[in-house]
Design an enzyme around this catalytic site. Structure first.
Site, mmCIF file in Angstrom:
data_model
loop_
_atom_site.group_PDB
_atom_site.id
_atom_site.type_symbol
_atom_site.label_atom_id
_atom_site.label_comp_id
_atom_site.label_asym_id
_atom_site.label_seq_id
_atom_site.Cartn_x
_atom_site.Cartn_y
_atom_site.Cartn_z
ATOM 1 N N LYS A 22 0.837 -1.203 0.000
ATOM 2 C CA LYS A 22 0.000 0.000 0.000
ATOM 3 C C LYS A 22 0.869 1.250 0.000
ATOM 4 O O LYS A 22 0.686 2.152 -0.818
ATOM 5 C CB LYS A 22 -0.902 0.000 1.251
ATOM 6 C CG LYS A 22 -1.575 1.338 1.520
ATOM 7 C CD LYS A 22 -2.498 1.281 2.715
ATOM 8 C CE LYS A 22 -1.908 1.659 4.036
ATOM 9 N NZ LYS A 22 -1.638 3.081 4.264
ATOM 10 N N ASN A 23 1.826 1.297 0.931
ATOM 11 C CA ASN A 23 2.566 2.550 1.112
ATOM 12 C C ASN A 23 3.652 2.774 0.057
ATOM 13 O O ASN A 23 4.311 3.809 0.069
ATOM 14 C CB ASN A 23 3.139 2.627 2.527
ATOM 15 C CG ASN A 23 2.025 2.893 3.531
ATOM 16 O OD1 ASN A 23 0.927 3.320 3.144
ATOM 17 N ND2 ASN A 23 2.280 2.627 4.795
ATOM 18 N N CYS A 116 -6.376 8.110 8.542
ATOM 19 C CA CYS A 116 -6.554 7.475 9.857
ATOM 20 C C CYS A 116 -6.401 8.496 10.982
ATOM 21 O O CYS A 116 -5.521 9.348 10.921
ATOM 22 C CB CYS A 116 -5.476 6.418 10.085
ATOM 23 S SG CYS A 116 -5.860 4.822 9.414
ATOM 24 N N ARG A 123 -3.096 15.288 11.468
ATOM 25 C CA ARG A 123 -1.684 14.929 11.293
ATOM 26 C C ARG A 123 -1.000 16.042 10.510
ATOM 27 O O ARG A 123 -1.498 16.510 9.482
ATOM 28 C CB ARG A 123 -1.585 13.579 10.575
ATOM 29 C CG ARG A 123 -1.808 12.422 11.543
ATOM 30 C CD ARG A 123 -2.140 11.154 10.831
ATOM 31 N NE ARG A 123 -1.012 10.549 10.150
ATOM 32 C CZ ARG A 123 -1.127 9.506 9.317
ATOM 33 N NH1 ARG A 123 -2.316 8.997 9.077
ATOM 34 N NH2 ARG A 123 -0.081 8.991 8.743
ATOM 35 N N ILE A 125 1.464 18.632 8.268
ATOM 36 C CA ILE A 125 2.107 18.589 6.941
ATOM 37 C C ILE A 125 3.178 19.683 6.845
ATOM 38 O O ILE A 125 3.570 20.082 5.759
ATOM 39 C CB ILE A 125 1.084 18.730 5.787
ATOM 40 C CG1 ILE A 125 0.289 20.046 5.882
ATOM 41 C CG2 ILE A 125 0.128 17.549 5.747
ATOM 42 C CD1 ILE A 125 -0.406 20.401 4.570
ATOM 43 N N ASP A 306 3.399 0.418 12.193
ATOM 44 C CA ASP A 306 2.269 -0.243 11.527
ATOM 45 C C ASP A 306 2.118 -1.712 11.928
ATOM 46 O O ASP A 306 1.122 -2.349 11.590
ATOM 47 C CB ASP A 306 2.406 -0.134 9.998
ATOM 48 C CG ASP A 306 2.332 1.310 9.528
ATOM 49 O OD1 ASP A 306 1.840 2.166 10.291
ATOM 50 O OD2 ASP A 306 2.776 1.595 8.399
ATOM 51 N N ARG A 399 -9.299 -0.458 3.396
ATOM 52 C CA ARG A 399 -8.402 0.594 2.906
ATOM 53 C C ARG A 399 -7.010 0.033 2.616
ATOM 54 O O ARG A 399 -6.329 0.522 1.721
ATOM 55 C CB ARG A 399 -8.246 1.710 3.960
ATOM 56 C CG ARG A 399 -9.376 2.709 3.980
ATOM 57 C CD ARG A 399 -9.037 3.833 4.934
ATOM 58 N NE ARG A 399 -7.662 4.227 4.709
ATOM 59 C CZ ARG A 399 -6.763 4.482 5.663
ATOM 60 N NH1 ARG A 399 -7.105 4.418 6.918
ATOM 61 N NH2 ARG A 399 -5.544 4.827 5.355
HETATM 62 N N1 EPU Z 1 5.278 14.564 10.917
HETATM 63 C C1 EPU Z 1 5.416 15.891 11.163
HETATM 64 N N2 EPU Z 1 5.250 16.767 10.139
HETATM 65 C C2 EPU Z 1 4.968 16.358 8.878
HETATM 66 C C3 EPU Z 1 4.849 14.983 8.607
HETATM 67 C C4 EPU Z 1 4.998 14.104 9.671
HETATM 68 O O1 EPU Z 1 5.655 16.300 12.292
HETATM 69 O O2 EPU Z 1 4.864 17.220 7.988
HETATM 70 C C5 EPU Z 1 5.420 13.609 12.025
HETATM 71 C C6 EPU Z 1 4.191 12.754 12.257
HETATM 72 O O3 EPU Z 1 3.227 13.414 13.028
HETATM 73 C C7 EPU Z 1 4.743 11.539 12.953
HETATM 74 C C8 EPU Z 1 6.158 11.448 12.371
HETATM 75 O O4 EPU Z 1 6.403 12.670 11.679
HETATM 76 O O5 EPU Z 1 4.839 11.765 14.323
HETATM 77 C C9 EPU Z 1 6.397 10.336 11.448
HETATM 78 O O6 EPU Z 1 5.381 10.290 10.512
HETATM 79 P P1 EPU Z 1 5.696 10.064 8.991
HETATM 80 O O7 EPU Z 1 5.617 11.386 8.302
HETATM 81 O O8 EPU Z 1 6.901 9.225 8.802
HETATM 82 O O9 EPU Z 1 4.452 9.230 8.620
HETATM 83 P P2 EPU Z 1 3.783 9.345 7.272
HETATM 84 O O10 EPU Z 1 4.826 9.549 6.239
HETATM 85 O O11 EPU Z 1 2.634 10.258 7.348
HETATM 86 C C10 EPU Z 1 3.960 6.812 6.579
HETATM 87 C C11 EPU Z 1 2.958 5.757 6.327
HETATM 88 C C12 EPU Z 1 2.296 5.373 7.639
HETATM 89 C C13 EPU Z 1 3.367 4.880 8.589
HETATM 90 C C14 EPU Z 1 4.446 5.959 8.772
HETATM 91 C C15 EPU Z 1 5.613 5.509 9.613
HETATM 92 C C16 EPU Z 1 2.204 6.258 4.094
HETATM 93 C C17 EPU Z 1 1.103 6.706 3.211
HETATM 94 N N3 EPU Z 1 1.954 6.257 5.389
HETATM 95 O O12 EPU Z 1 3.204 7.890 7.137
HETATM 96 O O13 EPU Z 1 1.408 4.342 7.351
HETATM 97 O O14 EPU Z 1 2.794 4.605 9.832
HETATM 98 O O15 EPU Z 1 4.948 6.344 7.486
HETATM 99 O O16 EPU Z 1 6.200 4.398 9.047
HETATM 100 O O17 EPU Z 1 3.261 5.881 3.632
HETATM 101 C C18 EPU Z 1 -0.461 2.976 7.680
HETATM 102 O O18 EPU Z 1 -0.138 2.400 6.632
HETATM 103 O O19 EPU Z 1 -1.326 2.528 8.466
HETATM 104 C C19 EPU Z 1 0.222 4.223 8.025
HETATM 105 C C20 EPU Z 1 -0.259 5.081 8.914
#
Ligand code: EPU
Length: 419
Positions: A22-23, A116, A123, A125, A306, A399
């Protein structure tokens, strides 16, 4: 709303194939916007989030032919440079479309993405926005949208103050078409980042260092099309391995790469779960006793957040106490309340830490799936439990897991989907 009705206690055995990640798919699909030549993507998981990504691509003007797990995409020109809220609200990975649209057209508008509910509030950005600004974009904002504009994107140096998987990937995709060199530091090292870099390189990008903390991108003027294969889903592989261990079943997991879940296998060595591996398969042997073991979630190659929820269920069957420390997300342990309702003995120390005291019998209940990973964890709990479990809101599970009911039923589970 669709539901799963699961009869617990069935002995599972057999073989299950892992689908495309998925990711990884959710980044490879928006990356198709970077080229005007046809791109074929194979091993696509047929999951709801991928369907949403395809709908969004079509809304942006992409021509897409979908044939089972294979999809051909061509984006001659973009019909618009807006990510509509109807799409953005449905999945967080909609943010992955912003960089490619900006790189291709010089302008993009998008709302704050949904997805989620696993962090406190929305969350963030901020890293994406900062990164786009570093590459030369200008940002304005109104009540509904962020607007980014640039005459051209220029290579830059950017340091991630928080390690972010999608942040790293978004910057990589956007910088591919920027003028000059981009150096990204403190990058995420997840296999999905490497998969994306490899696939972009096949299309003519010049990315080096993916899988290490520093990624260097030499900008190119255009990308070609090509044929791409989505890597196997390491979280699905790890989930099935935990499912086998928790239900004391002998299960062979095929089409997977065991080296991407090394941390889980290293923990299996410590807790007494026997397994064997090949290049693209993993077999979990039937086990009896499970020892407890503490985990702390961490960026790759540490313990993936995850897999935290399924692992927590496994620890309800271990003989003793284990501490689960969820570092990445603020709300990902709240689902343990559901396990407590099913009979687990779990003490919440604070929102980031729980102590699980095992082994406990679990029993079936009527429940709602709060998010994707908690949802699959509840399915595992329901398969261990005595009696029937009814799980509501299974869109959250669909999902990320393709036809999970049919695939688990082929292992001997008894899961009914009702509408
Ligand atoms: N964060 C920030 N600012 C940002 C982006 C992220 O502070 O602009 C923080 C988040 O709040 C979190 C940390 O950085 O505390 C790490 O989050 P990350 O950005 O790595 O997560 P993500 O990229 O949003 C992806 C996966 C997630 C998975 C995480 C960690 C995708 C689409 N999503 O999320 O997958 O948990 O990396 O490995 O690739 C899932 O599949 O269930 C899922 C949530």
């Amino acid at each position: 709303m669709s539901k799963f009705i699961i009869q617990g206690g069935r002995q599972l055995a057999g073989e299950i194939e892992v689908k495309g990640a998925k990711n990884a798919a959710l980044k490879i699909l928006p990356a198709a916007l970077l080229s005007n030549q046809p791109t074929t993507i194979n091993n696509l998981p047929l999951i709801e989030d991928v369907q949403r990504a395809i709908e969004l691509l079509r809304d942006l003007g992409a021509k897409i032919e979908l044939n089972q797990a294979s999809c051909q995409i061509q984006v001659n020109g973009l019909a618009k440079n807006v990510i509509e809220p109807t799409f953005a609200n449905k999945f967080r990975a909609s943010i992955m479309f912003a960089g490619p649209i900006l790189a291709r057209t010089g302008e993009v508008s998008f709302p704050h993405p949904g997805g989620c509910v696993i962090g406190a509030g929305k969350r963030p950005i901020d890293l994406f926005l900062e990164g786009f600004l570093a590459l030369g974009a200008e940002l304005s904002q109104d009540e509904q949208f962020y607007h980014l504009k640039c005459r051209k994107l220029t290579g830059a140096e950017y340091f991630f103050t928080t390690i972010s998987v999608t942040g790293t990937e978004a910057m990589m995709m956007t910088a591919v078409l920027a003028e000059g060199t981009t150096i990204l530091k403190n990058c995420a090292m997840e296999p999905e980042v490497v998969d994306l870099a490899d696939n972009l390189n096949k299309q003519g990008a010049k990315i080096s260092g993916a899988g290490t903390p520093t990624i260097i991108i030499e900008g190119v003027s255009k990308l070609t099309g090509g044929e791409i294969k989505v890597m196997p889903d390491r979280i699905e592989a790890g989930t099935f391995a935990i499912l086998a261990a928790a239900t004391k079943a002998e299960i062979t997991i095929t089409n997977c790469n065991p080296t991407t879940i090394e941390i889980l296998l290293a923990i299996f060595d410590k807790i007494g779960i026997k397994y064997s591996t090949g290049n693209d398969w993993l077999k979990i042997h039937k086990n009896n006793k499970i020892k407890p073991y503490n985990i702390v979630t961490h960026e790759y190659p540490g313990f993936p957040t995850d897999l935290q929820s399924p692992y927590t269920v496994l620890m309800t069957q271990a003989e003793g106490r284990s501490l689960i420390h969820e570092v990445i997300y603020d709300r990902r342990l709240l689902f343990t309340d559901i396990l407590t309702q099913m009979g687990a003995e779990i003490i919440m120390c604070d929102p980031h830490r729980v102590v699980v005291i095992g082994p406990t019998k679990l029993s079936g209940r009527k429940l709602t799936s709060p998010d994707l990973r908690a949802g699959i964890a509840i399915i595992i709990a329901a398969l261990i439990a005595e009696g029937k479990t009814e799980i509501d809101n299974i869109y959250q599970i669909d999902r990320g897991y393709e036809n999970i009911d049919e695939r688990l039923n082929r292992l001997g589970a008894e899961i009914k989907r009702t509408n």
